[in-house]
Design a protein around this motif. Structure first.
Motif, mmCIF file in Angstrom:
data_model
loop_
_atom_site.group_PDB
_atom_site.id
_atom_site.type_symbol
_atom_site.label_atom_id
_atom_site.label_comp_id
_atom_site.label_asym_id
_atom_site.label_seq_id
_atom_site.Cartn_x
_atom_site.Cartn_y
_atom_site.Cartn_z
ATOM 1 N N LEU A 226 0.822 -1.214 0.000
ATOM 2 C CA LEU A 226 0.000 0.000 0.000
ATOM 3 C C LEU A 226 0.856 1.264 0.000
ATOM 4 O O LEU A 226 0.544 2.230 -0.695
ATOM 5 C CB LEU A 226 -0.921 -0.018 1.221
ATOM 6 C CG LEU A 226 -1.892 1.154 1.379
ATOM 7 C CD1 LEU A 226 -2.889 1.189 0.226
ATOM 8 C CD2 LEU A 226 -2.620 1.067 2.717
ATOM 9 N N VAL A 227 1.959 1.264 0.774
ATOM 10 C CA VAL A 227 2.739 2.495 0.947
ATOM 11 C C VAL A 227 3.901 2.604 -0.033
ATOM 12 O O VAL A 227 4.602 3.626 -0.046
ATOM 13 C CB VAL A 227 3.280 2.609 2.394
ATOM 14 C CG1 VAL A 227 2.144 2.569 3.391
ATOM 15 C CG2 VAL A 227 4.310 1.524 2.693
ATOM 16 N N SER A 228 4.122 1.599 -0.867
ATOM 17 C CA SER A 228 5.291 1.639 -1.758
ATOM 18 C C SER A 228 5.323 2.861 -2.669
ATOM 19 O O SER A 228 6.406 3.377 -2.955
ATOM 20 C CB SER A 228 5.373 0.349 -2.581
ATOM 21 O OG SER A 228 4.220 0.165 -3.368
ATOM 22 N N PRO A 229 4.173 3.380 -3.177
ATOM 23 C CA PRO A 229 4.255 4.572 -4.028
ATOM 24 C C PRO A 229 4.179 5.883 -3.258
ATOM 25 O O PRO A 229 4.128 6.961 -3.864
ATOM 26 C CB PRO A 229 3.024 4.418 -4.928
ATOM 27 C CG PRO A 229 2.029 3.726 -4.071
ATOM 28 C CD PRO A 229 2.811 2.808 -3.172
ATOM 29 N N LEU A 230 4.184 5.827 -1.933
ATOM 30 C CA LEU A 230 3.939 6.996 -1.099
ATOM 31 C C LEU A 230 5.067 8.016 -1.221
ATOM 32 O O LEU A 230 6.245 7.656 -1.289
ATOM 33 C CB LEU A 230 3.807 6.549 0.358
ATOM 34 C CG LEU A 230 2.993 7.424 1.317
ATOM 35 C CD1 LEU A 230 1.539 7.460 0.889
ATOM 36 C CD2 LEU A 230 3.116 6.888 2.741
ATOM 37 N N ASP A 231 4.715 9.305 -1.237
ATOM 38 C CA ASP A 231 5.682 10.384 -1.113
ATOM 39 C C ASP A 231 5.738 10.841 0.333
ATOM 40 O O ASP A 231 4.822 10.556 1.122
ATOM 41 C CB ASP A 231 5.299 11.569 -2.006
ATOM 42 C CG ASP A 231 5.492 11.247 -3.481
ATOM 43 O OD1 ASP A 231 6.330 10.376 -3.780
ATOM 44 O OD2 ASP A 231 4.800 11.855 -4.315
ATOM 45 N N ALA A 232 6.809 11.574 0.667
ATOM 46 C CA ALA A 232 7.034 11.940 2.066
ATOM 47 C C ALA A 232 5.874 12.739 2.657
ATOM 48 O O ALA A 232 5.547 12.582 3.835
ATOM 49 C CB ALA A 232 8.338 12.727 2.195
ATOM 50 N N GLN A 233 5.243 13.594 1.888
ATOM 51 C CA GLN A 233 4.154 14.422 2.407
ATOM 52 C C GLN A 233 2.785 13.947 1.910
ATOM 53 O O GLN A 233 1.811 14.689 1.956
ATOM 54 C CB GLN A 233 4.380 15.881 2.013
ATOM 55 C CG GLN A 233 5.667 16.457 2.585
ATOM 56 C CD GLN A 233 5.771 17.948 2.361
ATOM 57 O OE1 GLN A 233 4.881 18.716 2.733
ATOM 58 N NE2 GLN A 233 6.860 18.382 1.753
ATOM 59 N N GLU A 234 2.735 12.701 1.449
ATOM 60 C CA GLU A 234 1.482 12.137 0.956
ATOM 61 C C GLU A 234 0.916 11.185 1.997
ATOM 62 O O GLU A 234 1.653 10.383 2.578
ATOM 63 C CB GLU A 234 1.747 11.387 -0.353
ATOM 64 C CG GLU A 234 0.511 10.985 -1.116
ATOM 65 C CD GLU A 234 0.873 10.345 -2.452
ATOM 66 O OE1 GLU A 234 -0.012 10.292 -3.322
ATOM 67 O OE2 GLU A 234 2.026 9.902 -2.607
#
Length: 611
Positions: A226-234
């Motif tokens: 789930l978090v693999s495409p996450l950006d730092a402020q996303e």
């Protein structure tokens, strides 16, 4: 006599060492604004009890926006309570106070590399220990299975499971326990701590006899997908649709495929360090990358207002409308969905995947043919990812004529299937970084080519340097045309003999030219192929399947798409110009001059009669 008794300096306490290391981490690993934000976040989140400020499990889960449906909060908090004890891991679990949370954020975001020199292997061992449990019953079950169930493939009558640790793995595991934890020693060395103080602290929790419970690791894999495409402020909440309905089912199914790379989930109670340490570097090197942006959330404070001046007066500021970001996956495919995309990011850099993929070719849209494949893929001048899905063929084969014809081109099947009968949907693929072309004499591709399987078991087969038979694309009248990965290129003498058998490589994927059938071979005992053998399945197996769909995705942005469009337009103009060439108008001299300019007649070429 005027002499004074000398006293040795009192060694620092653990609390002093932890505070000193936390201060060094914070100073060297955080920017000033990040440290300010971290302090502000901790202050606003912390509970206080007996003058001790700390973070609770539900507080962290709420701050990181962990979805309740994944039930991963206890697993993650177990990790943090262990890592927070760094460098004195035998004191784990610990209360997550200010210094402990600095340890957590620095290690989970890999920022410790700015202070410590040890590499990924040290962090890998630390992450394993933070997830592992030391249960004698689990260890006894695993030992009993290891002694009674050898590593072997699935057969039609018996399904013993995927490879479990062999005898050598236990020795490897014991050796790892005999060594001090390098990351701990590096941390203490950075503080010039006396060697005598270090003794005994790095052996807080050995890896011998420990294992990660299967159910815990399944939940963690779902979170990492789930978090693999996450950006730092996303925020995770922006992907709320991925934990509901059919997408949640895709997430679960993909997590099961990844988990199968480690153990047979129906038989093994947990994952040992030997399995964890062997499989992660080759099959899932970026598995934990999603933790980096997730825990960087602690370094961004919502209360930080950069519009204020030192005198407290706010500047006049204009709020720019948020620029909508492109979706993670711009096109819809029948094989590639968001969960599979995240799975790919576990071994291919996410910078090449998220918001960068374009669907170049889909069999269901462009037709299952080599011609359709060529027209859509050949002009892409950037890396591509080929995916092929299918259903395992029955053994013995059915009486379908096309299936029989395909089997007739293959050597007799010597190996069993690679997964249990009830998991017969297969997905294979390849990352090819060179442009596609027909291979009349030799294969193409480089040492950065990757062959992989995504379902029902996650497995990665990196390119070998033993030979360069990486990719071959053959069309009729060559013998057995199609797409080959890891197969020796057919010799000229073989191409002239119709009906010759395909020469399958030790680790190879073959797709026939009709895009109707495929075969994947893993000849573990043979070695010497263009792709390395599996690190998790140490046995021979072969999968023959009927293709459901085939897709090719281009890794690139607008510039790559522009180059492809220009190439298509140029080819269209050239084709139109060739159609407009009108020979035989009656002006023989003009026609002959044109053919001579083209090099078709003249010199020793007769070119036929012009009369």
């Amino acid at each position: 006599m005027g002499q004074t008794q000398s006293y040795e300096a009192k060694p620092p306490s653990k609390e002093e060492i932890t505070a000193h290391l936390a201060e060094k981490f914070a100073r060297k690993c955080f920017e000033p604004l990040e440290l300010y934000s971290f302090k502000d976040n901790f202050k606003s989140l912390a509970d206080t009890e007996q003058n001790v400020r700390y973070l609770k499990e539900d507080t962290i889960a709420r701050f990181l926006e962990l979805p309740d449906i994944l039930a991963v909060s206890p697993v993650l908090f177990h990790m943090l309570a262990y890592i927070g004890a760094f460098p004195f891991l035998r004191d784990a679990p610990v209360i997550l106070g200010f210094e402990q949370m600095i340890m957590v954020v620095v290690i989970m975001t890999e920022r410790y590399n700015k202070v410590l020199t040890k590499g990924a292997s040290s962090r890998r061992k630390l992450l394993f220990k933070s997830l592992a449990v030391y249960d004698r019953k689990l260890s006894e079950i695993e030992t009993q299975q290891r002694n009674t169930t050898p590593s072997q493939p699935f057969t039609g009558t018996h399904a013993p499971g995927f490879a479990v640790d062999e005898a050598g793995d236990d020795l490897e595991d014991d050796t790892a326990d005999d060594d001090d934890d390098e990351l701990v020693l590096a941390a203490l060395d950075s503080l010039d701590i006396n060697d005598a103080f270090k003794k005994g602290d790095s052996h807080a929790a050995t890896t011998h006899g420990a294992m990660i419970p299967v159910d815990n690791f399944r939940k963690l894999i779902m979170l990492l997908l789930l978090v693999s495409p996450l950006d730092a402020q996303e925020n995770i909440s922006s992907y709320a649709e991925r934990v509901a309905g059919s997408e949640l089912e895709d997430l679960r199914a993909t997590a099961e495929n990844v988990l199968s790379a480690f153990v047979d989930v129906e038989k093994s109670p947990g994952i040992t360090y030997a399995q964890f340490d062997r499989i992660l570097p080759s099959n899932l090197p970026f598995l934990f990358k999603g933790f980096n942006p997730l825990f960087e959330h602690f370094l961004f404070s919502k209360n930080l207002d950069l519009s204020k001046r030192k005198d407290g007066v706010s500047k006049t500021k204009t709020v720019s409308p948020a620029i909508p970001r492109p979706p993670l996956l711009q096109d819809k495919g029948r094989i590639l969905n968001l969960s599979v995309l995240s799975q790919l990011s576990f071994f291919i850099s996410g910078n090449d995947l998220f918001r960068r993929l374009r669907l170049l070719y889909s069999g269901s849209k462009a037709g299952y043919s080599m011609g359709g494949f060529e027209s859509k893929v050949f002009n892409w001048r950037a890396p591509t990812i080929l995916l092929v899905s299918g259903t395992r063929l029955s053994d013995p084969p059915s009486r379908d004529r096309s299936e029989e014809a395909f089997h007739d081109t293959l050597p007799p099947k010597r190996f069993p299937n690679g997964s249990p009968p009830d998991r017969d949907r297969l997905i294979f693929g390849a990352l090819v970084r060179q442009p596609w072309r027909y291979t009349h004499k030799e294969c193409f591709g480089g040492e950065d080519t990757i062959l992989f399987q995504l379902a029902p078991t996650h497995d990665v087969f990196p390119a070998s340097t033993l030979n360069r038979d990486y990719v071959a694309l053959l069309k009729a009248p060559a013998a057995n045309p199609g797409i080959n990965f890891g197969c020796p290129h057919p010799k000229a003498s073989q191409s002239s003999r119709h009906g010759s058998l395909r020469n399958l490589g030790p680790v190879s994927l073959v797709i026939d030219s009709s895009f109707e059938f495929g075969v994947f071979t893993h000849d573990y005992s043979s070695r010497g192929g263009a792709f390395a053998t599996s690190t998790s399945r140490k046995y021979d197996f072969q999968e023959r399947f009927e293709i459901d769909d085939i897709e090719v995705w281009g890794c690139g942005g607008d510039e790559e798409a522009r180059i492809q469009r220009e190439r298509w337009q140029w080819e269209a103009r050239e084709a139109e110009a060739r159609r407009k060439v009108n020979l035989g108008t009656g002006d023989i001299a003009a026609d002959r001059a044109l053919l001579e300019m083209a090099g078709l007649i003249g010199a020793n070429r007769s070119g036929g009669s012009m009369a």
